[in-house]
Design a protein around this motif. Structure first.
Motif, PDB file in Angstrom:
ATOM      1  N   GLN A 783     -73.266 -25.808 -12.139  1.00  0.00           N
ATOM      2  CA  GLN A 783     -72.910 -25.773 -10.732  1.00  0.00           C
ATOM      3  C   GLN A 783     -71.496 -26.304 -10.532  1.00  0.00           C
ATOM      4  OE1 GLN A 783     -76.067 -28.279  -9.241  1.00  0.00           O
ATOM      5  NE2 GLN A 783     -77.189 -26.509  -8.444  1.00  0.00           N
ATOM      6  N   VAL A 784     -70.989 -26.044  -9.292  1.00  0.00           N
ATOM      7  CA  VAL A 784     -69.695 -26.594  -8.896  1.00  0.00           C
ATOM      8  C   VAL A 784     -69.929 -28.010  -8.382  1.00  0.00           C
ATOM      9  CG1 VAL A 784     -67.698 -26.352  -7.382  1.00  0.00           C
ATOM     10  CG2 VAL A 784     -68.813 -24.317  -8.293  1.00  0.00           C
ATOM     11  N   LEU A 785     -69.261 -28.967  -8.997  1.00  0.00           N
ATOM     12  CA  LEU A 785     -69.417 -30.355  -8.583  1.00  0.00           C
ATOM     13  C   LEU A 785     -68.300 -30.773  -7.627  1.00  0.00           C
ATOM     14  CD1 LEU A 785     -70.871 -33.070  -8.893  1.00  0.00           C
ATOM     15  CD2 LEU A 785     -69.382 -33.556 -10.846  1.00  0.00           C
ATOM     16  N   MET A 786     -67.099 -30.367  -7.899  1.00  0.00           N
ATOM     17  CA  MET A 786     -65.955 -30.664  -7.039  1.00  0.00           C
ATOM     18  C   MET A 786     -65.167 -29.380  -6.828  1.00  0.00           C
ATOM     19  SD  MET A 786     -64.396 -34.324  -8.242  1.00  0.00           S
ATOM     20  CE  MET A 786     -65.357 -35.831  -8.140  1.00  0.00           C
ATOM     21  N   PRO A 787     -64.443 -29.300  -5.719  1.00  0.00           N
ATOM     22  CA  PRO A 787     -63.697 -28.072  -5.448  1.00  0.00           C
ATOM     23  C   PRO A 787     -62.711 -27.758  -6.564  1.00  0.00           C
ATOM     24  CG  PRO A 787     -63.763 -29.472  -3.500  1.00  0.00           C
ATOM     25  CD  PRO A 787     -64.319 -30.284  -4.620  1.00  0.00           C
ATOM     26  N   MET A 788     -62.644 -26.502  -6.879  1.00  0.00           N
ATOM     27  CA  MET A 788     -61.683 -26.036  -7.882  1.00  0.00           C
ATOM     28  C   MET A 788     -60.392 -25.622  -7.190  1.00  0.00           C
ATOM     29  SD  MET A 788     -64.187 -23.709 -10.256  1.00  0.00           S
ATOM     30  CE  MET A 788     -65.037 -22.967  -8.861  1.00  0.00           C
TER      31      MET A 788
END
Length: 1240
Positions: A783-788
């Protein structure tokens, strides 16, 4: 009551009675004003009259109504007397009789009488009594005399001195003062004008209100005081030719330098050094653009934001108006951790004082950063599974606001070694497996790079099922007698689990492939028998495994322990005879001690030797049974017993010491003779065979147990490691704008082992530099944990590591490449926050004025920028590709001086929402002198009284020139001033009278006014027209007057219409129109019967007159001049109608019917004929004669005496009587009939 009866003397009684009643009514009504005896009364109960103050003696009052009494009796001698209302004795009443009217005339007295003064008393109410001399006739009336004003007083100023102070920037037309004068006269006599004694250019005075207004620009440096003299001239005096001034007022106008500018504050915040003894928190500069006192700063003060009064402003420094904010006492920073917002305000020394706009200065807490930075939380509390392998996400700590050069650190400590932190993102992950350390809570301290900001991270370890139940003993042994009843507790096994909750809750089970006579309580671990034990047929020792299982999830942890239960042999079996029911024969001479037979019993328990004994049938003691061997012998000889033939039935039992075997019978028959040795036979019980079978079963059971001892638990061994699914990708592409929490990829992995050995855990062990990703430890969901942010990093190489939970733990890893694809997440950013440009308003269409530029960090179409103007304007446009703004339409600064354009930069994203940013472009138009002054309104029209004093402002011109600077400064001039009658102020456009006007000479002036600006190089001008209409002022000083108050005239009746009767003539001492008189008839009984020539005053008939209808007429004739305010006077005209013989005589009856007896003698009077003539002088000239109906002359009539008709003959006659007025005058015939009455 005095009633005179003399009126009745010589009269007939009825007439006397009537006169008596009339006298009585007249007497009763004498007490009422205006009333008198019937027929004797004033024409009105109240009269209104006027007279001018200061009138000379013998001046008559003027009334529009005829005052007096109509003469019912022309013989009345009427007298008038003022009975009240004239206490000062100003007036006298006179009577004048004209025709049938006695006029009441009231005049001022002569001699030393006081002069009427309207200002003292302006009205008198006189009670006048009228009476008849020699008769008791009286009547009363009221005369209200209004004293008219004469211009006998002059205006007076109050006060006579005025002083005002005005600012030098006072706008034109501003009222700066007002002088006040009063004149006790009323009406036009009380009107006066204000004007300056000397010519004044900068001020104007309103001629009637006395308001002084500013009409020119003030300059304090040129002149700071003006002394003005204002005169008040009575308009009446000017009309009468007297230009004397009543009084003078002085006005002192003080010009003060204007306090035009308010102070301005400039603040420079300062963070003091911690060691400063007198810390300075800000430096404040106060500035005022005014000069002198107006530009001096009186004070700078803190008006808000310092509730504890901790700061003050100290005036110090090398500059004049430099102030420093210092602390008055130690500042309470703890109550205000973010500092103080002080509101400052300055005031100057000007008059009036001006205050600066408030200025807020932030006093930062020196104990904090300029921008307060702190961790988002003072303490973080998280929990993770104790299964967590290295790389599992623990928490994210953040500073707010986060500095660009942020660096997070873990403070050294006992617990810090088990975790690591990403210094840029603040992501804390596990660094070691946690299930090897027996701790429930880890405490970490996270700091920034400097170490002055700290936060605590408390990590609670969630209990996972990572502990196997542990038995208290490595093995358990027990001994149990085979005789215990079913359900007997044999042994209690006990295990413990260090996990918590259900993970540490244990259940027990017996792990055996064979059926055991035991069961275990799954909760308590108590092992008890489930069936009866038999030492003889079952194994003597039971060895089996007890398994302890926890209730953990997803798999249970189990441990096993060996349990040995030895079965103790118990004498629980009675001996069993191998043979029973034996019978045989012995001879009589069987020897004593001989072996008869042997019994054998088997005891399965084999604990003790079996003993035999005879329990019955050997009462005589012939037999002996060896207790050990079971051999039956003859104990004593049968021969001596005396028994010849007999049977012995022995009952034999066997005992093992505790239990007795079932008795068996041995029947012995004694016979004489020789007996065979095999004479005994028994029934076999097969006890030995059964025993052998039990032994065989026991041997087999022991063999099975021995097999379990060698069994290996393949399920508890972690034989295989985890491995990734074959479909594991080598790389994956994701959009950079995926939201936090979005799923990217589910990684699949397997482990062929079972239970915890086959449980796979997922983690990112390396490559997650920006902490943008997280993988679910249980499911493998990435999953995405912090914005890319692709613009920061567009590729990540993640080390995906998988672990099992076996012991020893096995793992595997693969590399996963994450390609971050561009998303349209960046708006175009302009290179400047705002743009501004100055251009000439005359710039041509198409001129490029500025280029704006924006950049977009995105790629491809997401990063391509197009420009547009959002503001609705036709004047400007923009090149969508280059951002060049150019002029699209004509500009006019006067219509709009500046433009605030909103410029949009938008990307060209082909999918999703396009992003944009907006910047403000301010376009300022520089002025060009392109506008002529415009008059407002375009032309003027004013009305000016002809008697306005010189210097009076008659018009204020106003122009609008929207140009700036010299191009907007306007100067005025008159193209024609009509020989200096008008003048104009060049700066203000004020038009004044410079010479007096005269309505009679010229009524209109058309002034041409030019307004011209000072523009360079070319000045522009415009022209307007001022139409001045001169308004005539009332110069009508004298009232027309008649030489007589009444005149008398006559005219014959039946005169032609238009016949002149008489001429009245009035006089007026005014000249011109004011002296021209017009005549008119406005009242009287002859109104409508007569006309008057309005110019000559000749009165003529307007209708045929008939004296017999109306014998006389009264007319009220007005003489009115042609002044602006017309004045008039009246005269009463009495016209008598002269009689003309224009009426025939008339008898009293149209037909007479007298009766006479026949045969009446001669000269008998028959009837008396009466006739009258309406003409006034014809009654004495009437003659009578019989004109017809008397052919026999029976009747005769007296020609003049109206005597009776006399009978001459006696018969019926019809006669006609002719009455004549004279030989040439009117006659009238009256028929009459005289019937003869035979009865008489």
């Amino acid at each position: 009551m005095d009633i005179t009866m003399g009126y009745c003397v010589g009269t007939r009684p009825p007439s006397c009675l009537i006169l008596l009643l009339l006298k009585l009514l007249a007497t009763l009504s004498q007490g009422l004003p205006g009333t008198g005896p019937l027929g004797f009364h004033f024409t009105h109960s109240v009269y209104n009259a006027t007279v001018y103050e200061n009138s000379a003696a013998r001046t008559y009052v003027n009334s529009q109504s005829r005052m007096g009494i109509t003469l019912i009796d022309l013989s009345w001698d009427i007298k008038y007397r003022i009975v009240s209302g004239d206490e000062e004795g100003f007036f006298k009443a006179e009577e004048v009789i004209i025709a049938d009217f006695c006029f009441l005339r009231i005049r001022t007295k002569g001699g030393n009488s006081a002069i009427l003064n309207r200002e003292i008393q302006d009205n008198y109410l006189l009670i006048v009594k009228g009476s008849v001399r020699g008769e008791d006739l009286e009547a009363w009336t009221k005369v209200s005399i209004q004293v008219l004003d004469m211009n006998d007083l002059r205006p007076l100023f109050s006060p006579t001195t005025y002083s005002v102070t005005i600012a030098e920037n006072t706008p034109l037309r501003t009222s700066v003062a007002q002088v006040t004068a009063t004149d006790a006269d009323i009406g036009s006599n009380g009107e006066f004008y204000y004007y300056f004694k000397n010519k004044v250019e900068l001020f104007s005075v309103h001629p009637t209100s006395g308001v002084i207004s500013l009409s020119g620009r003030l300059n304090y440096d040129e002149k700071s005081r003006y002394d003005l003299e204002i005169l008040a001239v009575d308009r009446g005096m000017k009309l009468y030719g007297n230009n004397g001034v009543s009084s003078t007022a002085k006005l002192y106008v003080h010009v003060e330098r204007v306090n035009e500018h308010a102070p301005a504050l400039h603040v420079v915040a300062h963070v003091p050094f911690s060691l400063d003894t007198e810390p300075v928190y800000a430096v404040v500069m106060a500035d005022d653009l005014d000069e002198g006192a107006n530009g001096e700063i009186e004070s700078v003060s803190i008006v808000a934001g310092d509730p504890l009064d901790q700061f003050f402003l100290a005036k110090e420094g090398k500059w004049v108006n430099e102030y420093r904010i210092k602390e008055k006492k130690p500042v309470d920073w703890e109550s205000f951790p973010y500092g103080y917002n002080l509101t400052l305000q300055a005031k100057d020394k000007g008059s009036p004082q001006k205050f600066s706009a408030v200025k807020i200065v932030h006093i930062a807490n020196p104990k904090r950063d300029t921008v307060p930075i702190r961790f988002e939380k003072d303490a973080y509390e998280v929990s993770i599974s104790e299964f967590s392998p290295p790389g599992v996400v623990v928490a994210i700590v953040k500073l707010s606001p986060e500095p660009l050069d942020v660096e997070y650190r873990l403070s050294p400590g006992e617990d810090a070694q088990y975790f690591k932190i990403n210094p840029q993102s603040g992501l804390i992950v596990t660094a070691q497996p946690l299930n090897t350390i027996k701790k429930e809570v880890y405490r970490l301290e996270v700091t920034n790079k400097e170490g002055d900001l700290k936060t605590q991270v408390t990590i609670s370890i969630e209990d996972a099922n990572d502990h196997t139940p542990e038995f208290q003993q490595p093995l358990f042994e027990a001994f149990v007698n085979e005789s215990v009843p079913v359900g007997t507790s044999v042994l209690t096994v006990s295990a413990s689990d260090k996990d918590k909750g259900e993970n540490g809750y244990i259940t027990y089970s017996i792990a055996s492939l064979n059926v055991l006579p035991f069961a275990i309580n799954q909760f308590t671990g108590v092992i008890s028998t489930t069936e009866a034990l038999d030492f003889e047929s079952s194994p003597e020792t039971y060895r089996f495994i007890v398994r302890a299982s926890d209730w953990g999830s997803p798999y249970r942890h189990e441990s096993e322990v060996n349990v040995t239960i030895r079965v103790g042999n118990v004498n629980d079996n009675s001996p069993l005879f191998e043979k029973v029911a034996c019978q045989g024969v012995i001879s009589y001479d069987f020897p004593v001690g001989g072996h008869i037979t042997a019994v054998s019993a088997i005891d399965i328990d084999e604990l003790e030797l079996v003993k035999y004994k005879i329990i019955s049938g050997n009462e005589l003691g012939f037999f002996y049974l060896n207790p050990d061997s079971g051999v039956l012998q003859l104990k004593k000889s049968l021969m001596n017993s005396g028994i010849k033939n007999g049977n012995f039935a022995l009952r034999i039992t066997a005992t093992d010491g505790e239990n007795l075997a079932d008795p068996m019978s041995v029947n012995i028959s004694v016979l004489h003779g020789k007996v065979s040795s095999k004479s005994f036979s028994c029934r076999e019980t097969r006890v030995a065979q059964k025993l052998a079978e039990k032994l065989l079963i026991k041997a087999k059971a022991n063999g099975k147990l021995n097999l379990e001892d060698g069994f290996l638990d393949f399920y508890s061994v972690n034989r295989q490691g985890p491995h990734f699914d074959k479909a594991f990708p080598s790389d994956v592409a994701v959009k950079e704008n995926l939201p936090v929490g979005a799923n990217i990829l589910k990684i699949k992995a397997y482990d062929a082992d079972s239970g915890f050995n086959g449980k796979v855990l997922f983690t990112i062990s390396d490559g997650n530099m920006d902490s943008c990703f997280n993988i679910d430890m249980e499911t493998g969901q990435l999953q995405v944990l912090m914005p890319m942010d692709r613009e920061h990093r567009d590729l990540y190489l993640l080390n995906i590591t998988i672990y099992d939970l076996g012991n020893p733990q096995k793992s595997s890893w693969r590399l996963l490449t994450i390609n971050v694809e561009d998303a349209n997440d960046n708006s175009p950013i302009f290179l400047q926050d705002s743009y501004s440009v100055n251009i000439l308003e005359s710039s041509s269409i198409g001129t490029e004025i500025i280029q704006v530029e924006a950049r977009d960090k995105d790629l491809g179409s997401n990063g391509e920028v197009t420009y547009s103007v959002l503001t609705d304007t036709q004047q400007f446009a923009i090149n969508s590709s280059t951002g060049i703004v150019y002029i699209a339409d004509q500009l006019d600064r006067e219509s709009k001086a500046n433009y605030s354009l909103k410029i949009e930069a938008r990307d060209k994203a082909e999918s999703g929402q396009q992003l944009f940013s907006v910047v403000t472009l301010k376009v300022f138009l520089d002025d060009v002198n392109d506008c002529s002054p415009a008059f407002i309104p375009s032309s003027y029209s004013v009305k000016v009284l002809e008697d306005l004093p010189v210097g009076t402002v008659i018009a204020w011109l106003e122009t609008h020139d929207p140009d700036l600077g010299l191009g907007g400064q306007v100067r005025y001039s008159l193209v024609n001033d009509y020989n200096g009658r008008f003048e104009i102020d060049k700066a203000s456009g004020t038009i004044r009278l410079s010479r007096e006007l005269d309505y009679e000479k010229q009524q209109f002036y058309n002034l041409t006014v030019r307004a011209k600006d000072k523009g360079r190089p070319v000045s522009l001008s415009s022209v307007s027209f001022v139409e001045v209409e001169v308004v005539d002022v009332n110069e009508n000083l004298h009232t027309p007057y008649f030489l007589d108050f009444a005149v008398v005239g006559s005219v014959k009746e039946n005169s032609r219409i238009g016949t002149s009767v008489l001429q009245v003539t009035a006089h007026d001492e005014d000249s011109g129109r004011d002296g021209e008189i017009q005549y008119s008839i406005r009242d009287g009984s002859g109104l409508g019967r007569f006309n008057i020539d309005d110019e000559s005053g000749v009165i003529s008939t307007a209708d045929i007159l008939d004296r017999e209808t109306t014998g006389s007429y009264w007319l009220t004739v007005y003489a009115t001049d042609r002044g602006v305010v017309p004045l008039y006077s009246t005269i009463e005209v009495y016209i008598e109608i002269e009689d003309v013989n224009d009426n025939a005589p008339l008898t009293s009856e149209p037909i007479y019917y007298p009766v006479v007896m026949e045969n009446s003698p001669k000269d008998v009077s028959v009837i008396q004929i009466q006739a009258e003539d309406p003409d006034s002088s014809s009654n004495e000239k009437l003659t009578y004669r019989i004109t017809s109906g008397n052919p026999q002359n029976f009747f005769t009539i007296n020609i003049k005496t109206e005597d009776r008709v006399v009978i001459s003959h006696q018969f019926l006659i019809q006669a006609s009587l002719n009455v004549r007025e004279g030989p040439e005058s009117w006659s009238h015939a009256h028929p009459f009939s005289i019937p003869l009455d035979p009865c008489m």
